[in-house]
Write a protein that holds these residues in place. Structure first.
Motif, PDB file in Angstrom:
ATOM      1  N   ASP A  17       0.835  -1.208   0.000  1.00 40.31           N
ATOM      2  CA  ASP A  17       0.000   0.000   0.000  1.00 40.31           C
ATOM      3  C   ASP A  17       0.869   1.258   0.000  1.00 40.31           C
ATOM      4  N   TRP A  18       1.973   1.217   0.750  1.00 39.90           N
ATOM      5  CA  TRP A  18       2.902   2.358   0.778  1.00 39.90           C
ATOM      6  C   TRP A  18       3.463   2.603  -0.627  1.00 39.90           C
ATOM      7  N   TRP A  19       3.848   1.520  -1.310  1.00 38.83           N
ATOM      8  CA  TRP A  19       4.388   1.662  -2.663  1.00 38.83           C
ATOM      9  C   TRP A  19       3.317   2.133  -3.644  1.00 38.83           C
ATOM     10  N   GLN A  20       2.082   1.699  -3.452  1.00 39.70           N
ATOM     11  CA  GLN A  20       0.997   2.178  -4.310  1.00 39.70           C
ATOM     12  C   GLN A  20       0.911   3.695  -4.274  1.00 39.70           C
ATOM     13  N   ALA A  21       0.996   4.248  -3.054  1.00 42.22           N
ATOM     14  CA  ALA A  21       0.923   5.698  -2.906  1.00 42.22           C
ATOM     15  C   ALA A  21       2.141   6.377  -3.528  1.00 42.22           C
ATOM     16  N   GLU A  22       3.311   5.769  -3.354  1.00 42.51           N
ATOM     17  CA  GLU A  22       4.547   6.338  -3.893  1.00 42.51           C
ATOM     18  C   GLU A  22       4.561   6.320  -5.420  1.00 42.51           C
ATOM     19  N   LEU A  23       4.123   5.214  -5.999  1.00 41.91           N
ATOM     20  CA  LEU A  23       4.211   5.023  -7.446  1.00 41.91           C
ATOM     21  C   LEU A  23       2.975   5.496  -8.197  1.00 41.91           C
ATOM     22  N   GLY A  24       1.855   5.620  -7.492  1.00 43.36           N
ATOM     23  CA  GLY A  24       0.618   6.025  -8.143  1.00 43.36           C
ATOM     24  C   GLY A  24       0.033   4.956  -9.042  1.00 43.36           C
ATOM     25  N   VAL A  25       0.277   3.684  -8.681  1.00 43.89           N
ATOM     26  CA  VAL A  25      -0.263   2.560  -9.455  1.00 43.89           C
ATOM     27  C   VAL A  25      -0.885   1.554  -8.501  1.00 43.89           C
ATOM     28  N   ASP A  26      -1.794   0.747  -9.029  1.00 43.91           N
ATOM     29  CA  ASP A  26      -2.373  -0.325  -8.226  1.00 43.91           C
ATOM     30  C   ASP A  26      -1.429  -1.521  -8.210  1.00 43.91           C
ATOM     31  N   LEU A  27      -1.243  -2.111  -7.035  1.00 42.24           N
ATOM     32  CA  LEU A  27      -0.386  -3.282  -6.889  1.00 42.24           C
ATOM     33  C   LEU A  27      -1.202  -4.416  -6.292  1.00 42.24           C
ATOM     34  N   HIS A  28      -1.365  -5.484  -7.049  1.00 38.99           N
ATOM     35  CA  HIS A  28      -2.131  -6.616  -6.532  1.00 38.99           C
ATOM     36  C   HIS A  28      -1.258  -7.496  -5.639  1.00 38.99           C
ATOM     37  N   ASN A  29      -1.880  -8.284  -4.801  1.00 42.75           N
ATOM     38  CA  ASN A  29      -1.134  -9.234  -3.979  1.00 42.75           C
ATOM     39  C   ASN A  29      -0.347 -10.171  -4.883  1.00 42.75           C
ATOM     40  N   GLY A  30       0.942 -10.343  -4.585  1.00 37.15           N
ATOM     41  CA  GLY A  30       1.812 -11.181  -5.396  1.00 37.15           C
ATOM     42  C   GLY A  30       2.602 -10.425  -6.437  1.00 37.15           C
ATOM     43  N   GLN A  31       2.337  -9.137  -6.617  1.00 40.61           N
ATOM     44  CA  GLN A  31       2.987  -8.391  -7.705  1.00 40.61           C
ATOM     45  C   GLN A  31       4.470  -8.154  -7.482  1.00 40.61           C
ATOM     46  N   PHE A  32       4.915  -8.218  -6.227  1.00 35.38           N
ATOM     47  CA  PHE A  32       6.351  -8.106  -5.969  1.00 35.38           C
ATOM     48  C   PHE A  32       7.028  -9.478  -5.998  1.00 35.38           C
ATOM     49  N   GLY A  33       6.285 -10.475  -6.456  1.00 29.76           N
ATOM     50  CA  GLY A  33       6.849 -11.822  -6.541  1.00 29.76           C
ATOM     51  C   GLY A  33       6.770 -12.587  -5.243  1.00 29.76           C
ATOM     52  N   GLU A  34       5.971 -12.085  -4.302  1.00 32.01           N
ATOM     53  CA  GLU A  34       5.899 -12.751  -2.993  1.00 32.01           C
ATOM     54  C   GLU A  34       4.927 -13.918  -2.995  1.00 32.01           C
ATOM     55  N   ASN A  35       5.301 -14.963  -2.268  1.00 31.77           N
ATOM     56  CA  ASN A  35       4.412 -16.112  -2.077  1.00 31.77           C
ATOM     57  C   ASN A  35       3.363 -15.835  -1.009  1.00 31.77           C
ATOM     58  N   LEU A  36       3.760 -15.084   0.015  1.00 28.40           N
ATOM     59  CA  LEU A  36       2.848 -14.761   1.109  1.00 28.40           C
ATOM     60  C   LEU A  36       2.669 -13.257   1.193  1.00 28.40           C
ATOM     61  N   THR A  37       1.483 -12.773   0.920  1.00 32.36           N
ATOM     62  CA  THR A  37       1.164 -11.377   1.207  1.00 32.36           C
ATOM     63  C   THR A  37       0.535 -11.384   2.587  1.00 32.36           C
ATOM     64  N   THR A  38       1.203 -10.696   3.525  1.00 34.68           N
ATOM     65  CA  THR A  38       0.766 -10.741   4.923  1.00 34.68           C
ATOM     66  C   THR A  38       0.088  -9.449   5.324  1.00 34.68           C
TER      67      THR A  38
END
Length: 222
Positions: free
Chosen positions: A77-98
Motif C-alpha cells: 500500500d505504501w508503494w501504491q501511494a509512492e508510485l501512483g499505481v495499483d499493486l495486486h497481492n503477489g505483484q512483488f513476486g511474494e508467495n505470502l502477502t501478509t
C-alpha cells in the motif's frame, strides 16, 4: 491478528527480454490453497518451497534459504501511494502477502508458525533488474533499496499446509538485533555492518556468510 492475506504462486514462467535467463516467475497470482510448503535443497539446485510455484532462475531464487518469499500488504500500500499505481497481492513476486505483521524489522532467525508449517526468517529481498523490468520502473533497484521495505525470505523448518486466511504466530525470537532491514543495508549500502550478520548463525544464507568472511579477509589485508 497477523494473517496470510493471500497465498501467491506462478504456475508458469513468462518469456521476457529483461531477465538473465530469458524468462521469469515473478508474476505470482493469488490462489486459495491450501498448498504444501516444504524444505528445499541448496540454491542452484532447488526451486520454490511452495507447491505449484515456478522459478525460472535457480541461480538467484529458490533453494533452502529462499524457499518462501513474503511481503506485507502494508508495504504494498505504501508503494501504491509512492508510485501512483495499483499493486495486486503477489505483484512483488511474494508467495505470502501478509497483514498485521512487520517483516522489515523481523529478526533473522525469527520463526513463524503459518498454517501448519514452521518458517524461519533468513534474508531480505535484494532487488534486481528482472524486478525492475517487470514493474517497468526506471531506477527501481536504487529506489527499492533506499526505501528499506524489502520483505523477507524464509526457509521451511517444518513442512505443512498454508492457505489464505491462515494465522501467523511468532513462536521464537533469537537473542540478537539483526533485522531484515539491517541485512539489506549490510549487503548493499553499509558493508561495515556485514560482520554483524554472523550473529544470526546458520539462518543466514551460506553465500552471504562466505561474503562476510571474504570481505573480512580483504579488510585485514589492507
Amino acid at each position: 491478528m497477523p494473517v496470510v492475506l493471500s497465498l501467491n504462486i506462478a504456475q508458469q514462467t513468462i518469456p521476457v527480454d529483461y531477465a538473465q535467463k530469458g524468462a521469469t516467475g515473478i508474476d505470482k497470482r493469488p490462489v486459495e490453497g491450501p498448498l504444501q510448503v516444504s524444505p528445499q535443497g541448496p540454491k542452484g539446485t532447488a526451486g520454490s518451497g511452495v507447491a505449484g510455484d515456478t522459478i525460472a532462475d535457480l541461480d538467484h531464487h529458490g533453494g533452502e534459504h529462499q524457499a518462501v518469499y513474503g511481503y506485507a500488504r502494508e508495504d504494498l500500500d505504501w508503494w501504491q501511494a509512492e508510485l501512483g499505481v495499483d499493486l495486486h497481492n503477489g505483484q512483488f513476486g511474494e508467495n505470502l502477502t501478509t497483514q498485521g505483521i512487520d517483516q522489515t524489522h523481523a529478526l533473522i532467525g525469527e520463526r513463524w508458525r503459518v498454517g501448519t508449517a514452521l518458517l524461519e526468517v533468513t534474508a531480505p529481498r535484494v532487488p534486481c533488474r528482472t524486478f525492475a523490468g517487470f514493474l517497468g520502473q526506471r531506477g527501481w533497484v536504487k529506489r527499492f533499496t533506499q526505501a528499506g521495505r524489502p520483505g523477507a525470505y524464509f526457509r521451511v523448518l517444518e513442512a505443512g499446509l498454508i492457505a489464505s486466511g491462515d494465522e501467523i504466530t511468532v513462536v521464537h525470537k533469537p537473542d540478537h538485533d539483526v533485522t531484515v532491514e539491517m541485512f539489506l543495508r549490510a549487503v548493499l549500502t553499509e558493508a561495515e555492518l556485514l560482520p554483524r550478520l554472523l550473529e544470526a548463525g546458520d539462518a543466514v544464507p551460506p553465500e552471504v556468510i562466505a561474503l562476510v568472511h571474504k570481505r573480512t579477509t580483504i579488510d585485514l589485508k589492507q
